[in-house]
Design a protein around this motif. Structure first.
Motif, PDB file in Angstrom:
ATOM      1  N   LEU A  25      24.214 -13.086  -2.301  1.00 33.02           N
ATOM      2  CA  LEU A  25      24.141 -14.535  -2.500  1.00 33.02           C
ATOM      3  C   LEU A  25      24.609 -14.914  -3.895  1.00 33.02           C
ATOM      4  O   LEU A  25      25.340 -15.891  -4.073  1.00 33.02           O
ATOM      5  N   THR A  26      24.193 -14.132  -4.888  1.00 37.85           N
ATOM      6  CA  THR A  26      24.603 -14.419  -6.266  1.00 37.85           C
ATOM      7  C   THR A  26      26.106 -14.276  -6.428  1.00 37.85           C
ATOM      8  O   THR A  26      26.760 -15.108  -7.072  1.00 37.85           O
ATOM      9  N   LEU A  27      26.683 -13.224  -5.849  1.00 35.30           N
ATOM     10  CA  LEU A  27      28.135 -13.047  -5.911  1.00 35.30           C
ATOM     11  C   LEU A  27      28.856 -14.212  -5.240  1.00 35.30           C
ATOM     12  O   LEU A  27      29.896 -14.677  -5.722  1.00 35.30           O
ATOM     13  N   TYR A  28      28.282 -14.686  -4.133  1.00 28.39           N
ATOM     14  CA  TYR A  28      28.881 -15.822  -3.425  1.00 28.39           C
ATOM     15  C   TYR A  28      28.875 -17.071  -4.309  1.00 28.39           C
ATOM     16  O   TYR A  28      29.867 -17.800  -4.399  1.00 28.39           O
ATOM     17  N   LEU A  29      27.747 -17.313  -4.970  1.00 30.31           N
ATOM     18  CA  LEU A  29      27.634 -18.473  -5.846  1.00 30.31           C
ATOM     19  C   LEU A  29      28.582 -18.380  -7.035  1.00 30.31           C
ATOM     20  O   LEU A  29      29.039 -19.394  -7.567  1.00 30.31           O
TER      21      LEU A  29
ATOM     22  N   GLN B  95       0.813  -1.206   0.000  1.00 32.95           N
ATOM     23  CA  GLN B  95       0.000   0.000   0.000  1.00 32.95           C
ATOM     24  C   GLN B  95       0.852   1.264   0.000  1.00 32.95           C
ATOM     25  O   GLN B  95       0.382   2.338  -0.354  1.00 32.95           O
ATOM     26  N   ASN B  96       2.105   1.112   0.416  1.00 29.31           N
ATOM     27  CA  ASN B  96       2.978   2.277   0.572  1.00 29.31           C
ATOM     28  C   ASN B  96       4.255   2.067  -0.233  1.00 29.31           C
ATOM     29  O   ASN B  96       4.908   1.017  -0.126  1.00 29.31           O
ATOM     30  N   ASN B  97       4.610   3.051  -1.055  1.00 29.20           N
ATOM     31  CA  ASN B  97       5.799   2.928  -1.899  1.00 29.20           C
ATOM     32  C   ASN B  97       7.085   2.836  -1.094  1.00 29.20           C
ATOM     33  O   ASN B  97       8.024   2.135  -1.469  1.00 29.20           O
ATOM     34  N   LEU B  98       7.129   3.561   0.027  1.00 35.18           N
ATOM     35  CA  LEU B  98       8.331   3.533   0.856  1.00 35.18           C
ATOM     36  C   LEU B  98       8.548   2.144   1.442  1.00 35.18           C
ATOM     37  O   LEU B  98       9.680   1.640   1.484  1.00 35.18           O
ATOM     38  N   VAL B  99       7.468   1.508   1.876  1.00 39.71           N
ATOM     39  CA  VAL B  99       7.563   0.141   2.405  1.00 39.71           C
ATOM     40  C   VAL B  99       8.012  -0.820   1.304  1.00 39.71           C
ATOM     41  O   VAL B  99       8.869  -1.693   1.513  1.00 39.71           O
ATOM     42  N   GLU B 100       7.429  -0.660   0.126  1.00 41.79           N
ATOM     43  CA  GLU B 100       7.792  -1.531  -0.993  1.00 41.79           C
ATOM     44  C   GLU B 100       9.264  -1.396  -1.355  1.00 41.79           C
ATOM     45  O   GLU B 100       9.959  -2.403  -1.583  1.00 41.79           O
ATOM     46  N   LEU B 101       9.759  -0.142  -1.405  1.00 40.08           N
ATOM     47  CA  LEU B 101      11.169   0.071  -1.730  1.00 40.08           C
ATOM     48  C   LEU B 101      12.072  -0.487  -0.643  1.00 40.08           C
ATOM     49  O   LEU B 101      13.140  -1.046  -0.930  1.00 40.08           O
ATOM     50  N   THR B 102      11.666  -0.344   0.613  1.00 42.57           N
ATOM     51  CA  THR B 102      12.473  -0.862   1.714  1.00 42.57           C
ATOM     52  C   THR B 102      12.604  -2.374   1.635  1.00 42.57           C
ATOM     53  O   THR B 102      13.705  -2.936   1.738  1.00 42.57           O
ATOM     54  N   VAL B 103      11.469  -3.059   1.435  1.00 43.03           N
ATOM     55  CA  VAL B 103      11.483  -4.524   1.330  1.00 43.03           C
ATOM     56  C   VAL B 103      12.259  -4.968   0.095  1.00 43.03           C
ATOM     57  O   VAL B 103      13.064  -5.910   0.149  1.00 43.03           O
ATOM     58  N   SER B 104      12.038  -4.296  -1.023  1.00 40.40           N
ATOM     59  CA  SER B 104      12.716  -4.687  -2.263  1.00 40.40           C
ATOM     60  C   SER B 104      14.219  -4.443  -2.180  1.00 40.40           C
ATOM     61  O   SER B 104      15.009  -5.213  -2.732  1.00 40.40           O
ATOM     62  N   LEU B 105      14.626  -3.366  -1.503  1.00 37.71           N
ATOM     63  CA  LEU B 105      16.062  -3.108  -1.319  1.00 37.71           C
ATOM     64  C   LEU B 105      16.708  -4.177  -0.461  1.00 37.71           C
ATOM     65  O   LEU B 105      17.845  -4.605  -0.716  1.00 37.71           O
ATOM     66  N   LEU B 106      15.986  -4.611   0.574  1.00 36.84           N
ATOM     67  CA  LEU B 106      16.499  -5.687   1.416  1.00 36.84           C
ATOM     68  C   LEU B 106      16.656  -6.967   0.598  1.00 36.84           C
ATOM     69  O   LEU B 106      17.681  -7.665   0.691  1.00 36.84           O
ATOM     70  N   LEU B 107      15.652  -7.258  -0.229  1.00 33.67           N
ATOM     71  CA  LEU B 107      15.718  -8.420  -1.111  1.00 33.67           C
ATOM     72  C   LEU B 107      16.864  -8.280  -2.101  1.00 33.67           C
ATOM     73  O   LEU B 107      17.587  -9.244  -2.385  1.00 33.67           O
ATOM     74  N   PHE B 108      17.026  -7.082  -2.635  1.00 35.93           N
ATOM     75  CA  PHE B 108      18.108  -6.815  -3.583  1.00 35.93           C
ATOM     76  C   PHE B 108      19.464  -7.111  -2.948  1.00 35.93           C
ATOM     77  O   PHE B 108      20.324  -7.780  -3.540  1.00 35.93           O
ATOM     78  N   GLY B 109      19.673  -6.605  -1.732  1.00 38.85           N
ATOM     79  CA  GLY B 109      20.943  -6.824  -1.047  1.00 38.85           C
ATOM     80  C   GLY B 109      21.233  -8.290  -0.789  1.00 38.85           C
ATOM     81  O   GLY B 109      22.348  -8.779  -1.041  1.00 38.85           O
ATOM     82  N   ILE B 110      20.219  -9.008  -0.331  1.00 42.71           N
ATOM     83  CA  ILE B 110      20.397 -10.431  -0.013  1.00 42.71           C
ATOM     84  C   ILE B 110      20.696 -11.238  -1.273  1.00 42.71           C
ATOM     85  O   ILE B 110      21.641 -12.035  -1.320  1.00 42.71           O
ATOM     86  N   THR B 111      19.872 -11.052  -2.301  1.00 42.20           N
ATOM     87  CA  THR B 111      20.058 -11.826  -3.537  1.00 42.20           C
ATOM     88  C   THR B 111      21.353 -11.457  -4.247  1.00 42.20           C
ATOM     89  O   THR B 111      22.008 -12.312  -4.850  1.00 42.20           O
ATOM     90  N   TYR B 112      21.729 -10.198  -4.156  1.00 48.33           N
ATOM     91  CA  TYR B 112      22.964  -9.746  -4.801  1.00 48.33           C
ATOM     92  C   TYR B 112      24.179 -10.406  -4.159  1.00 48.33           C
ATOM     93  O   TYR B 112      25.054 -10.959  -4.840  1.00 48.33           O
TER      94      TYR B 112
END
Length: 503
Positions: free
Chosen positions: A483-487, A464-481
């Protein structure tokens, strides 16, 4: 120079550049807050287009060609060489600045033919104020280059930071009194203070003499400088030529597209410029010295490492920005006069521009190696074809079909064409290697993983809130990024000086 020292300098310069670029970007946010995508926003952007263009193009060409020659001549001739360059540069720039002031109305009318009525009058008035800053800006760029080649990176970067800070402060203080004209006066004020501060630093380091000098004993140095100055002038500031062409085309579009294209292009320019300016500020003088010493193996190591870092840093960020262009635009610009129309216009431009963010950064990086080896004509030819032929042709062909989107698509497609052409020439002319086939497969895996993850996230989640969406997506971005570099077997300590040898 040891890697530890090099990385330390890059770290300091990067920090100052981050502050400077962030402060400079705040200026664009303020334009959005005050004027959104109105004709006043267009007028502000167009008013400092030419001074900023000459700052980067003329100043960059003068500085790059000067460093190339200056670093290779005897210490006994360096003082006279500087004085001669300063004398003639000052005279030429003075004539150019006066011409910009006197021919103000003709220049604006002919350069931006889509302007008319009140918008034309305001743009001409603003340009009349900003034009004198051309002299201060171009000479400041050259002073910065001299300080850099003598290892005084921090002082030069602080002067640029102060320019942006004073510009923003002038807007914040005087906008309520002078309205749109506060932007023009702030632009001049910041440029003047930067100019004065750099003169002070040059005097302090005994690198500047005020007395003019018109003759130089070794004319071959001047011929060499002029020989590489013109090619760099045409090919070394590709991004600025893109900006100029974008604004020429946008001036004929609906009200606000000059501003929307400016907001979007500056938004993607922020991360790429922070990285590229910080690295090339330190690396280019080092490259020039290594070319003089014929240390070609070390040069290729620098190139391969830089290209690798650009891929793993910029491309994932580009993918994220593509999927969340609307949310990013609203969070950064969506205040004051920057309404929903402005968000839609800017985010649609951003989504196209960001596809080419890596290509622009890589082009800037690769061309430095051609300049350091004085093989300047090759990147110039490629740049001219990409910017003035392919780019302009694409925009003209696509404008009747897709409208304003033709401008960013022309820039993006031609930037990638330029990148691949430079890679091929760099390999066969300079022996530069961008990476192995295994490395390329790793890049494909990194890109594919990021695209799939954010496509799924964007289409199968709801916030419902863009700030919340960006916060969650940034966290996902950091984790997946990570992890991908590690792999892929990448380490965050790739540039750890303790594990590196001398470069």
């Amino acid at each position: 120079m040891k890697i530890k020292t090099l990385v330390g300098l890059i770290g300091i310069v990067t920090l100052i550049n981050i502050l400077g670029r962030m402060t400079g970007f705040l200026r664009e946010i303020l334009i959005g807050i005050h004027f959104g995508t109105s004709f006043l926003a267009d007028s502000v952007v167009l008013a400092y287009t030419l001074p900023q263009f000459f700052y980067i193009v003329l100043g960059g060409a003068l500085t790059t060609s000067f460093i190339s020659i200056y670093s290779k001549i005897d210490d006994t001739n360096k003082r006279d060489f500087k004085r001669v360059i300063l004398t003639y540069s000052s005279l030429i720039l003075l004539v150019l600045t006066v011409a910009l002031i006197l021919l103000n109305e003709v220049i604006i009318r002919e350069l931006f033919p889509g302007l008319e009525g009140n918008q034309l009058d305001v743009t001409q008035s603003l340009f009349n104020i900003t034009a004198p800053s051309t002299l201060f800006l171009v000479l400041s760029m050259w002073f910065t280059g001299i300080l850099n080649v003598h290892g005084k990176y921090v002082g030069a970067s602080i002067a640029v930071l102060l320019n942006n800070v004073l510009f923003v402060l002038a807007i914040l203080v005087f906008h309520r009194f002078f309205g749109v004209y506060a932007y023009a006066w702030g632009f001049v004020f910041g440029a003047l203070i930067m100019f004065v501060l750099l003169i002070y630093q040059m005097k302090k380091e005994e690198l500047l003499s005020a007395s003019p000098q018109f003759k130089y004993v070794d004319s071959s140095h001047l011929r060499r400088l002029f020989k590489i100055f013109i090619p760099i002038l045409l090919g070394g500031a590709t991004l600025q030529f893109y900006f100029l062409i974008q604004r020429i085309f946008a001036s004929s579009l609906s009200e606000g597209y000059v501003a929307a294209i400016n907001y979007a292009s500056k938004l993607i320019q922020l991360p790429q410029t922070i990285l590229m300016t910080s690295v090339t500020t330190v690396i280019y003088p080092l490259l020039a010295k290594k070319v003089a010493n014929k240390e070609y193996q070390d040069i290729n190591k620098i190139f391969e490492k830089g290209n690798h870092l650009l891929v793993i840093l910029i491309i994932p960020l580009s993918i994220y920005t593509y999927f969340f262009s609307s949310e990013i635009t609203e969070i950064i610009f969506g205040y004051g006069s920057f309404d929903n129309r402005s968000i839609i216009m800017t985010s649609s431009m951003l989504k196209i521009f960001v596809i080419g963010m890596f290509a622009h950064a890589a082009n800037m990086y690769i061309t430095r190696f051609f300049y350091a080896t004085e093989k300047t004509m090759y990147p110039v030819i490629i740049s001219v074809i990409a910017v003035f032929v392919l780019n302009v042709l694409l925009v003209n062909l696509l404008l009747p079909v897709i409208g304003a989107g033709a401008v960013p698509w022309g820039t993006t497609v031609s930037a990638f064409a330029q990148y691949f052409a430079l890679l091929i020439l760099g390999k066969y002319l300079l022996g530069l290697r961008a990476g192995s086939h295994v490395q390329i497969l790793k890049y494909v895996f990194l890109i594919s993983t990021q695209v799939i993850i954010f496509y799924l996230f964007k289409n199968f989640t709801s916030f419902q809130n863009n700030l919340v969406e960006l916060t969650v997506s940034l966290l996902l971005f950091g984790i997946t990024y990570l992890l991908t570099l590690y792999l892929l077997g990448e380490r965050l300590s790739t540039l750890n000086p303790k594990s590196s040898k001398r470069v």
